[in-house]
Design an enzyme around this catalytic site. Structure first.
Site, PDB file in Angstrom:
ATOM      1  N   PHE A  65       0.844  -1.195   0.000  1.00  0.00           N
ATOM      2  CA  PHE A  65       0.000   0.000   0.000  1.00  0.00           C
ATOM      3  C   PHE A  65       0.872   1.235   0.000  1.00  0.00           C
ATOM      4  O   PHE A  65       1.797   1.339   0.804  1.00  0.00           O
ATOM      5  CB  PHE A  65      -0.925   0.024   1.231  1.00  0.00           C
ATOM      6  CG  PHE A  65      -2.040  -0.966   1.147  1.00  0.00           C
ATOM      7  CD1 PHE A  65      -1.788  -2.323   1.289  1.00  0.00           C
ATOM      8  CD2 PHE A  65      -3.346  -0.553   0.901  1.00  0.00           C
ATOM      9  CE1 PHE A  65      -2.802  -3.258   1.187  1.00  0.00           C
ATOM     10  CE2 PHE A  65      -4.378  -1.485   0.795  1.00  0.00           C
ATOM     11  CZ  PHE A  65      -4.110  -2.837   0.939  1.00  0.00           C
ATOM     12  N   GLU A 247      -1.716  -4.900  13.580  1.00  0.00           N
ATOM     13  CA  GLU A 247      -0.669  -5.812  14.083  1.00  0.00           C
ATOM     14  C   GLU A 247      -1.167  -6.577  15.319  1.00  0.00           C
ATOM     15  O   GLU A 247      -0.853  -7.758  15.513  1.00  0.00           O
ATOM     16  CB  GLU A 247       0.605  -5.036  14.412  1.00  0.00           C
ATOM     17  CG  GLU A 247       1.757  -5.915  14.855  1.00  0.00           C
ATOM     18  CD  GLU A 247       3.044  -5.127  15.036  1.00  0.00           C
ATOM     19  OE1 GLU A 247       3.764  -4.931  14.031  1.00  0.00           O
ATOM     20  OE2 GLU A 247       3.325  -4.689  16.175  1.00  0.00           O
TER      21      GLU A 247
END
Ligand code: 2GW
Ligand code: MN
Length: 297
Positions: A65, A247
């Protein structure tokens, strides 16, 4: 090596130092208790693995990205990937960006393609990072499933610095966070608030994985990203955001869906952490960034 028998039917016995004991290290954990290899330099035979994946004519998708100013990372990212990522195999780069016109032209070797996919940007950086799970799950079932066997999903503020090849590929793989690979469970920065879907109880957890590189077959990446996205949405509805965004959700997922392979910090290093003896190669490196300049709009 010793050959026993001849003609169409023979067996070669090799038990020399090179064949059995060379691919072994005593200074690192080479396997998890659920029999997943942990990939460190010196623990595998690259020629054998390369041949196995060549025979299958595997295509690997590398997703990245680059939203807003992060497009500046693409040139180095792609140039170094051409040098070191899955050399000799088929590769599709999938670049998600809101600025397709700013994607640099990089010379590609045979069998390698760039696909630019336009996505909207998000006002909050935490959203940019977390939305990756949603976008990846959508494109996995819409597109990647028809085009590649494996996906490798990475941060863009990175450069390849040594070979990253088929030794990383497996049904589902995660990567040891370079800041925690020697740490105790108590110090892992899992989400510790039970109100979050990413919550990990203090007496659970195998490793602390980094969000910046994970992957697997398209089906496994689909399941992972879908589950993480859904958990992020539940958190959002409950007015909570996990401490390390996606995460944290990735770590929760890997706790209950154990990866079948784990990459050592050779595959996610940051030179700010020095150069420990244990690290024979620095394959994928964080690029230093000027936070103030790159992270504003
Ligand atoms: C903008 C402002 C603040 C932070 C990130 C961004 C930003 C991120 C952006 O403007 N444009 C963009 O494309 N990104 C994408 O998100 C890009 O692919 C980038 O590599 C990724 C993660 O952001 P990054 O690399 O700045 O954050 P790190 O290096 O601290 O990443 C770790 O923590 C993140 C969550 O907090 C993720 O888990 C990430 O996987 C980790 O490596
Ligand atoms: Mn990053």
């Amino acid at each position: 090596c010793e050959q026993v028998g001849s003609g169409d039917f023979y067996v070669i016995y090799c038990d020399s130092k090179e064949n059995f004991f060379f691919h072994r290290r005593s200074d690192v954990l080479m396997m998890t208790p659920w029999f997943a290899p942990i990939v460190w330099e010196g623990t595998y035979n690259f020629e054998i693995l390369n041949e196995q994946f060549r025979q299958r004519n595997v295509t690997v998708g590398l997703t990245v990205f680059a939203i807003k100013k992060y497009v500046v990372f693409l040139k180095t990212f792609l140039e170094t990937a051409e040098m070191y990522f899955m050399v000799g195999h088929r590769v599709n780069y999938y670049i998600f960006t809101d600025r397709p016109e700013e994607v640099p032209q990089v010379a590609l070797k045979e069998g390698r393609n760039v696909v630019v996919l336009q996505v909207p940007n998000s006002p909050r950086w935490q959203e940019i990072s977390m939305r990756r799970m949603e976008v990846l799950s959508y494109f996995s079932q819409q597109r990647f499933i028809n085009e590649v066997s494996y996906l490798v999903c990475v941060d863009v503020d990175m450069k390849f610095n040594d070979q990253v090849g088929v030794e990383i590929l497996s049904d589902l793989f995660g990567t040891l966070h370079p800041g925690f690979y020697t740490a105790e469970r108590q110090s892992f920065t899992y989400e510790r608030r039970p109100a979050s879907q990413a919550y990990v109880p203090s007496d659970e957890g195998d490793f602390y994985y980094m969000g910046s590189i994970f992957g697997g077959t398209v089906m496994e990446v689909y399941k992972l990203t879908k589950k993480c996205h859904e958990a992020i949405m539940v958190d959002k509805a409950n007015g909570i955001e996990a401490i390390w965004q996606e995460e944290s959700h990735l770590n929760k997922y890997f706790l209950y869906h154990k990866p079948s392979k784990i990459l050592s910090p050779e595959y996610m290093w940051d030179d700010n952490l020095g150069r420990p003896e244990i690290l024979k190669k620095r394959r994928f490196l964080a690029v230093r960034k000027n936070h103030a300049a790159i992270r504003n709009k």
